[in-house]
Motif scaffolding. Structure first.
Motif, mmCIF file in Angstrom:
data_model
loop_
_atom_site.group_PDB
_atom_site.id
_atom_site.type_symbol
_atom_site.label_atom_id
_atom_site.label_comp_id
_atom_site.label_asym_id
_atom_site.label_seq_id
_atom_site.Cartn_x
_atom_site.Cartn_y
_atom_site.Cartn_z
ATOM 1 N N UNK A 35 -38.824 25.625 1.449
ATOM 2 C CA UNK A 35 -37.744 24.454 1.614
ATOM 3 C C UNK A 35 -38.484 23.267 1.253
ATOM 4 N N UNK A 36 -37.720 22.191 0.920
ATOM 5 C CA UNK A 36 -38.453 20.855 0.610
ATOM 6 C C UNK A 36 -37.546 19.812 1.226
ATOM 7 N N UNK A 37 -38.430 18.735 1.933
ATOM 8 C CA UNK A 37 -37.698 17.779 2.565
ATOM 9 C C UNK A 37 -38.071 16.697 1.856
ATOM 10 N N UNK A 38 -37.317 15.926 1.142
ATOM 11 C CA UNK A 38 -37.736 14.887 0.318
ATOM 12 C C UNK A 38 -37.946 13.549 1.023
ATOM 13 N N UNK A 39 -38.739 12.856 0.645
ATOM 14 C CA UNK A 39 -38.980 11.556 1.364
ATOM 15 C C UNK A 39 -37.705 10.567 1.697
ATOM 16 N N UNK A 40 -37.651 10.136 2.759
ATOM 17 C CA UNK A 40 -36.688 9.184 3.258
ATOM 18 C C UNK A 40 -37.090 7.913 4.152
ATOM 19 N N UNK A 41 -36.584 6.947 3.247
ATOM 20 C CA UNK A 41 -37.281 5.576 3.854
ATOM 21 C C UNK A 41 -36.703 5.488 5.284
ATOM 22 N N UNK A 44 -40.521 8.553 9.783
ATOM 23 C CA UNK A 44 -41.920 8.794 9.932
ATOM 24 C C UNK A 44 -42.600 9.934 9.181
ATOM 25 N N UNK A 45 -43.435 10.146 9.126
ATOM 26 C CA UNK A 45 -44.170 11.287 8.185
ATOM 27 C C UNK A 45 -43.903 12.677 8.929
ATOM 28 N N UNK A 46 -44.232 12.415 10.392
ATOM 29 C CA UNK A 46 -44.073 13.352 11.553
ATOM 30 C C UNK A 46 -42.672 13.972 11.602
ATOM 31 N N UNK A 47 -41.723 13.027 11.462
ATOM 32 C CA UNK A 47 -40.479 13.388 11.379
ATOM 33 C C UNK A 47 -39.838 14.115 10.145
ATOM 34 N N UNK A 48 -40.456 13.515 8.840
ATOM 35 C CA UNK A 48 -40.352 14.346 7.655
ATOM 36 C C UNK A 48 -40.773 15.854 7.812
ATOM 37 N N UNK A 49 -41.786 15.659 8.452
ATOM 38 C CA UNK A 49 -42.721 17.049 8.471
ATOM 39 C C UNK A 49 -41.788 18.196 9.213
ATOM 40 N N UNK A 50 -41.276 17.580 10.492
ATOM 41 C CA UNK A 50 -40.537 18.661 11.364
ATOM 42 C C UNK A 50 -39.143 18.921 10.512
ATOM 43 N N UNK A 51 -38.636 17.732 9.881
ATOM 44 C CA UNK A 51 -37.315 18.050 9.111
ATOM 45 C C UNK A 51 -37.564 19.410 8.250
#
Length: 253
Positions: A35-41, A44-51
């Protein structure tokens, strides 16, 4: 945050989407999703990684629900039992996750779950007890010259679905390979069959001198039918070298 993550994971395990296709067992017995989680302005990078990781876990849970246990049973039906449901949830939480960040700060998460491998495996949860296994059928012709190390059945182009407990039948209906003939520990630890997409790679389980036969057709999505002649060859090879008893079987998809 960890409690929230586990809560979302637990919910995802039982969220089975009707459009999800049947899960495919890879190689010697694992399911893998990406799965991919696209960047959300603003995230944080840690939040995106967990998502990304949560998305991968959820997709894994959805696909696992559609896994064929046998030709007439899928995992989501087994999980109507609360005890099985809890055990599967615990095992899925232990799935291996690899997360990669790309140049644009998107996160790609791969999640792999081994189905076989002992007490902490999905197989140990869903494979029934088999304390009184029955002997394999005896071949009509007992003698076979070659010392076969395994069995490869070419099912390519026939839409074979993978399963934890597949079967092999002869064209006349004799059940020549099934869980009832096997030691449960063997099945839980390594699986009945290795699946491959190629005749030249991913077939190591069958050893250096495999008996190779062509499937006539597929029955009930997961079970393989071979000719009566090939069935006799397979049974004779098993009589001599225990290729079926030791699960030295590969299906080419």
């Amino acid at each position: 945050m960890k409690k929230k993550f586990l809560g979302i994971l637990a919910a995802g395990i039982f969220l089975f989407v009707s459009l999800v296709s049947a899960a495919e067992i890879q190689g010697n017995g694992y399911i893998e999703v990406e799965e991919i989680q696209y960047y959300i302005q603003g995230k944080s990078l840690n939040d995106l990684k967990r998502m990304a990781e949560m998305r991968a876990y959820r997709k894994l849970a959805e696909e696992l629900g559609e896994l064929h246990i046998s030709s007439n049973t899928v995992m989501k039906n087994e999980m109507l039992d609360d005890e099985i449901k809890v055990a599967v949830e615990k095992t899925v939480r232990g799935a291996k996750v690899t997360t990669i960040r790309d140049a644009e700060n998107n996160f790609i998460a791969k999640c792999r779950l081994n189905l076989f491998g002992g007490q902490n495996s999905i197989a140990n949860i869903v494979v029934p007890q088999n304390e009184n296994s029955v002997p394999f059928p005896k071949p009509i012709v007992m003698n076979i010259d070659a010392n076969y190390t395994g069995l490869i059945i070419d099912c390519s182009g026939q839409n074979l679905s993978t399963a934890v407990l597949p079967k092999i039948f002869s064209e006349s209906g004799e059940e020549i390979y099934a869980f009832k003939y096997l030691d449960r520990n063997m099945v839980v630890n390594r699986g009945m069959v290795a699946y491959s997409d190629s005749a030249t790679s991913g077939v190591q389980r069958a050893g250096s001198n495999p008996l190779t036969v062509q499937a006539m057709f597929i029955q009930n999505d997961c079970d393989v039918i071979v000719s009566d002649d090939d069935a006799q060859k397979i049974l004779a090879a098993n009589q001599k070298s225990n290729i079926l008893k030791n699960c030295m079987v590969v299906f080419i998809k």
